[in-house]
Design a protein around this motif. Structure first.
Motif, mmCIF file in Angstrom:
data_model
loop_
_atom_site.group_PDB
_atom_site.id
_atom_site.type_symbol
_atom_site.label_atom_id
_atom_site.label_comp_id
_atom_site.label_asym_id
_atom_site.label_seq_id
_atom_site.Cartn_x
_atom_site.Cartn_y
_atom_site.Cartn_z
ATOM 1 N N VAL A 507 39.583 35.825 47.672
ATOM 2 C CA VAL A 507 39.714 36.532 48.948
ATOM 3 C C VAL A 507 40.367 37.891 48.743
ATOM 4 O O VAL A 507 39.955 38.898 49.342
ATOM 5 C CB VAL A 507 40.522 35.680 49.948
ATOM 6 N N ALA A 508 41.400 37.936 47.908
ATOM 7 C CA ALA A 508 42.083 39.206 47.669
ATOM 8 C C ALA A 508 41.151 40.226 47.026
ATOM 9 O O ALA A 508 41.132 41.402 47.409
ATOM 10 C CB ALA A 508 43.309 38.978 46.785
ATOM 11 N N LEU A 509 40.344 39.797 46.037
ATOM 12 C CA LEU A 509 39.418 40.722 45.396
ATOM 13 C C LEU A 509 38.333 41.176 46.358
ATOM 14 O O LEU A 509 37.996 42.370 46.427
ATOM 15 C CB LEU A 509 38.788 40.067 44.167
ATOM 16 N N ALA A 510 37.759 40.238 47.117
ATOM 17 C CA ALA A 510 36.705 40.612 48.067
ATOM 18 C C ALA A 510 37.242 41.577 49.113
ATOM 19 O O ALA A 510 36.626 42.609 49.417
ATOM 20 C CB ALA A 510 36.132 39.360 48.731
ATOM 21 N N GLY A 511 38.399 41.257 49.690
ATOM 22 C CA GLY A 511 38.971 42.127 50.706
ATOM 23 C C GLY A 511 39.376 43.478 50.160
ATOM 24 O O GLY A 511 39.153 44.517 50.798
ATOM 25 N N GLY A 778 45.601 29.707 50.920
ATOM 26 C CA GLY A 778 45.114 30.682 49.939
ATOM 27 C C GLY A 778 44.465 31.880 50.604
ATOM 28 O O GLY A 778 44.642 33.024 50.160
ATOM 29 N N GLY A 779 43.702 31.642 51.694
ATOM 30 C CA GLY A 779 43.060 32.743 52.405
ATOM 31 C C GLY A 779 44.064 33.692 53.035
ATOM 32 O O GLY A 779 43.895 34.914 52.990
ATOM 33 N N VAL A 780 45.122 33.140 53.628
ATOM 34 C CA VAL A 780 46.154 33.982 54.241
ATOM 35 C C VAL A 780 46.846 34.834 53.188
ATOM 36 O O VAL A 780 47.078 36.037 53.376
ATOM 37 C CB VAL A 780 47.178 33.115 55.002
ATOM 38 N N LEU A 781 47.185 34.230 52.056
ATOM 39 C CA LEU A 781 47.822 34.988 50.982
ATOM 40 C C LEU A 781 46.875 36.059 50.425
ATOM 41 O O LEU A 781 47.297 37.189 50.119
ATOM 42 C CB LEU A 781 48.263 34.046 49.859
ATOM 43 N N GLY A 782 45.580 35.727 50.300
ATOM 44 C CA GLY A 782 44.602 36.708 49.830
ATOM 45 C C GLY A 782 44.453 37.871 50.795
ATOM 46 O O GLY A 782 44.367 39.035 50.381
ATOM 47 N N LEU A 783 44.412 37.573 52.103
ATOM 48 C CA LEU A 783 44.343 38.647 53.100
ATOM 49 C C LEU A 783 45.593 39.510 53.078
ATOM 50 O O LEU A 783 45.526 40.725 53.308
ATOM 51 C CB LEU A 783 44.138 38.047 54.490
ATOM 52 N N LEU A 784 46.743 38.899 52.803
ATOM 53 C CA LEU A 784 47.983 39.668 52.685
ATOM 54 C C LEU A 784 47.883 40.672 51.542
ATOM 55 O O LEU A 784 48.237 41.852 51.703
ATOM 56 C CB LEU A 784 49.163 38.719 52.460
ATOM 57 N N VAL A 785 47.389 40.224 50.397
ATOM 58 C CA VAL A 785 47.228 41.125 49.252
ATOM 59 C C VAL A 785 46.229 42.237 49.577
ATOM 60 O O VAL A 785 46.476 43.426 49.316
ATOM 61 C CB VAL A 785 46.759 40.340 48.011
ATOM 62 N N ALA A 786 45.081 41.866 50.167
ATOM 63 C CA ALA A 786 44.070 42.873 50.507
ATOM 64 C C ALA A 786 44.623 43.883 51.507
ATOM 65 O O ALA A 786 44.392 45.093 51.382
ATOM 66 C CB ALA A 786 42.821 42.186 51.066
#
Length: 848
Positions: A507-511, A778-786
């Protein structure tokens, strides 16, 4: 300890199979990218195409060569020079001289990349002909390919033409004509060959009669000479930059002689980026998987400690297990990489991203890199966990086996904080020192990796509160399901963090990657919108630009203030060693000020004249009134005064000069502002009438902004999709793998639920709900990074005077999250369902 390690591998085969799969796929990814990268380092020597049968080609100066203290700096000229008239006169005394011309052609029903040439140059390919006669009249042409047949009339932006004749070229250079006259014509230096030409594969050509081609494209920058090469070189001696090409060097006279090397350079950058990202993803996931596999065995370690095993013995056993799995998985990964790399290369060729000849070479270093990286990561992934397991006292190990009471070690916390601080400090330094650096592809591709690692290391700190927050509403619904989901996910911090890791990275890479390109493109579109003051923008039908007659017609339109601009370039030497190229537009200052709102921060647009230029803040010297030595688009060196300075923006503001300082540049855009009281509809109709014969297009301001909306170039876009596709596939497999490992470790927990009265379907729904909860974490953490990464780019754009909105690719992120959710649910429910086929009493007593 090695015998104990081997017996443990046999007893806990599910856990070790999961680690094996993760590592083998990770090594395969590294091997594939390494092999592709190694194969893209060098291009083979190209062969001439259009001039393969030409005796000697003489080409005007097309490069700028500037000597510096660090060697000669070279740049392609925006406007190549023609061969000097004096040199041409000398060449004509040596033998027949044929001038070459190339110009874009647009034809209804024809390929989009048609290019026109004089008929006399057809023999130098040599083209293979089918039948007919050479074009003689101004409206007759010969075409390559099968898109038009002899006798057809075709409407083009150069007027309506007729395709004529048939014929074929023989090996001796003679043409056998089978047209209406039945005559035979000899092919000499003038190249009088006729017909519908079989396409050679390197261009879609339209051949005109020589006189008509000269009228359509008066300027010629290269010519063919039928004479001895040594005599030709003597004739052009003293003509600066003029090249005499023979043999394979004749390929430099082709339209795009460097396309193979440029394609390889683009591929090299793409594979380097993809290799870096996929390498990071594989290392990240493998380390997480191995650490989780060791963490699952705390009770086993506690029993061994109780039985008298020393901490050193436990550490050696775990390392021996990792060594065995690492060697086998790394070797398997190398085999998979050797299988997958040629298939990736074939896909790259089929997709047009690689030259037709591109294949995987015989380099061996990618296998060494992949194998030893995999083994190193496997060992590193278990070192920290085994050290912690070995240090734990027997009673403490048994006591903490069911619940993660201290999932965060001091070293992990310190590493996470250091990486987080590094990401913050480097961001601040970039914003203060060079905000434009954050807009470069290498930067916005690599920065997320730092934050992803930091957040993953610190994840155990936030997993428990974040899980409780996400499951807050389900836990308050009737029944105990929501409460069990919340408590199970919150209690198993290590399990939750390990499962969330693949989701986080994907998610972080995609975002981050898709969001960065979308945000940058939107900033460029906003910049174009702010700078366009014209009511209409007129664009040519082809890359050749507007001819003089069309420009006269546009300028004669009543009620229109016309600003005709041309693309060019300006070169400047910075620090005495770096030759920098800036895209330039040539325009008259008065009309330019009327139709364009340049982001000038010092000076005035109206101060531009033939002795000055307008630069942007990226230039080393950017003070109004200063003089700077530059090279113009044709290589002419000149001292110009800085009339005004623009903001940096997204990097596309470039340079503005007058037409006199852009020799050879062709007008390729006309901005039109309405005069006071002029009728917009009448002006638009008159503009369309003025460009009707040339096929030009009249756009309103809004239509122009939409048409010029920047899009990520194809190579970058496909490169990002390649990276994300591989990352999603790999993390999806790893997620499924981790779910199987985690579920198999909870068989006794599920049995206890069955013994407590839960039905089989209730247990499976509980397992699926837990998987969804962990994926959400995991999605929330990935969106935070993005979000943090995009916030940095947004801040940089603001500092560069190019404010815009943050573009979050919600569709792509949603698709990634959906894929992760489906994968997690399926691969948690399947092993649970298989385990629950046995009686609950049997499951409760199963050994670990």
């Amino acid at each position: 300890m090695l015998s104990v390690a081997l017996r443990t591998l046999r007893a806990r085969w599910v856990t070790f199979v999961g680690s094996f799969v993760a590592l083998a796929l990770g090594v395969a990814l590294i091997a594939v990218m390494g092999l592709s990268l190694a194969s893209s380092l060098n291009a083979p020597d190209g062969k001439p195409e259009r001039f393969a049968a030409a005796p000697v080609v003489v080409k005007g100066a097309d490069t700028l060569r500037v000597p510096t203290a660090n060697g000669v700096r070279v740049h392609k000229l925006a406007q190549p020079r023609a061969v000097p008239a004096g040199a041409v006169a000398k060449l004509k005394k040596l033998g027949t001289v044929v001038e070459d011309r190339s110009f874009a052609v647009r034809a209804r029903g024809g390929p989009g990349d048609l290019v026109g040439h004089p008929w006399s140059t057809a023999a130098f390919a040599p083209y293979e002909i089918d039948a007919g006669r050479a074009p003689r009249a101004a409206d007759e042409v010969v075409v390559s390919g099968d898109w038009a047949k002899p006798g057809e009339r075709v409407r083009t932006d150069r007027g309506t033409v007729r395709v004529v004749g048939t014929g074929r070229v023989g090996a001796t250079g003679r043409v056998v004509v089978t047209g209406r006259t039945g005559a035979t014509e000899r092919v000499g230096a003038t190249g009088r060959v006729s017909g519908a030409v079989a396409r050679r594969g390197f261009e879609n050509a339209v051949f005109y009669a020589d006189e008509r081609a000269a009228a359509l494209s008066p300027r010629s920058v290269q010519l063919v000479v039928d004479a001895d090469a040594a005599a030709v070189r003597e004739a052009v001696r003293g003509s600066t930059g003029v090249q005499v090409l023979t043999g394979d060097a004749r390929r430099h006279a082709d339209a795009d002689p460097d396309r193979d090397s440029e394609a390889l350079t683009a591929m090299n950058a793409m594979f380097g980026t993809a290799g870096g990202v996929t390498g990071f993803v594989s290392v990240f996931v493998v380390a997480s998987t191995f650490a989780f596999a060791v963490a699952q065995r705390r009770r086993e370690f506690g029993l061994l400690r109780t039985a008298g095993a020393t901490p050193g013995q436990i550490r050696r056993m775990v390392l021996a297990e990792a060594l065995v799995v690492g060697v086998l998985a790394s070797a398997t990964g190398c085999v998979l990489g050797a299988y997958g790399a040629p298939r990736l290369a074939a896909q790259m060729v089929d997709g047009g991203l690689a030259p037709r000849w591109f294949t995987i070479g015989d380099a061996t270093w990618p296998y060494h890199l992949a194998f030893w990286t995999g083994l190193f990561v496997a060992l590193c992934g278990v070192v920290a966990a085994s050290w912690r397991a070995g240090r734990t006292a027997p009673v403490q190990a048994l006591g903490e086996a069911s619940v993660d009471t201290r999932a965060m070690t001091r070293g992990r916390r310190l590493s996470g904080l250091v990486l987080l601080a590094t990401a913050a400090v480097t961001l601040v330094l970039a914003l203060v020192g060079d905000p434009g650096e954050l807009l470069h592809r290498k930067t916005y591709v690599s920065r997320p990796m730092l934050l992803i690692t930091a957040v993953a290391l610190l994840a155990p700190v936030v997993v428990r509160p974040l899980t409780r927050l996400i499951a807050w509403l389900p836990a308050r619904l009737p029944g105990a399901g929501g409460m069990l989901v919340r408590e199970n996910a919150a209690a198993g911090v290590r399990r939750t963090a390990a499962i969330a890791a693949p989701v986080l990275v994907t998610v972080a890479l995609a975002g981050s990657l898709l969001g960065a390109t979308a945000t940058l493109n939107e900033a460029k579109a906003d910049e174009t919108r702010r700078q366009t003051a014209a009511d209409f923008v007129v664009t040519p039908a082809s890359g050749a630009g507007f001819d003089a007659a069309t420009l006269r017609g546009l300028r004669e339109v009543s009620g229109a203030e016309v600003s005709a601009t041309a693309s060019s370039a300006v070169y400047v030497l910075e620090d005495g060693v770096s030759l920098a190229k800036s895209e330039a537009r040539a325009a008259d200052p008065g009309p330019l000020a009327t139709t364009t709102r340049l982001p000038v921060e010092a000076g005035r647009t109206s101060d531009l004249d033939d002795d000055s230029l307008i630069v942007n803040r990226e230039w080393q010297r950017h003070t109004v009134g200063q003089r700077v030595w530059v090279w113009l688009g044709d290589g002419t060196r000149k001292s110009l005064r800085i009339a005004a300075v623009m903001t940096t923006g997204t990097g596309d503001n470039g340079v503005y000069v007058t037409p006199r300082n852009a020799p050879g540049a062709t007008v390729d855009r006309v901005d039109v502002a309405l005069a006071a009281g002029a009728d917009a509809h009448a002006v638009a109709a008159a503009l369309r009438a003025a460009v009707d014969s040339s096929g030009g297009q009249v756009l309103t301001k809004n239509q122009w902004v939409r048409a010029s909306h920047p899009e990520t170039n194809r190579t970058t876009r496909l490169g990002l999709l390649l990276v994300l596709g591989i990352a999603l596939l790999y993390t999806g497999i790893s997620l499924a793998n981790t779910m199987v490992m985690a579920t198999s470790d909870r068989v006794r927990d599920l049995a206890v639920l069955r013994l407590a009265g839960a039905t089989r379907w209730q247990v499976l729904r509980l397992v699926g709900a837990e998987a969804l909860t962990v994926v959400t974490v995991g999605g929330v953490l990935g969106l935070l990074v993005a979000g943090l990464n995009l916030l940095g780019m947004w801040s940089a754009l603001g500092l560069l005077s190019a404010p815009t909105t943050i573009e979050i690719p919600l569709t792509a992120v949603g698709a990634v999250l959906g894929a992760c959710a489906v994968t997690a649910v399926v691969w948690s429910v399947i092993p649970a369902a298989l385990a629950l086929r046995r009686r609950a009493v049997e499951l409760a007593g199963v050994r670990e």
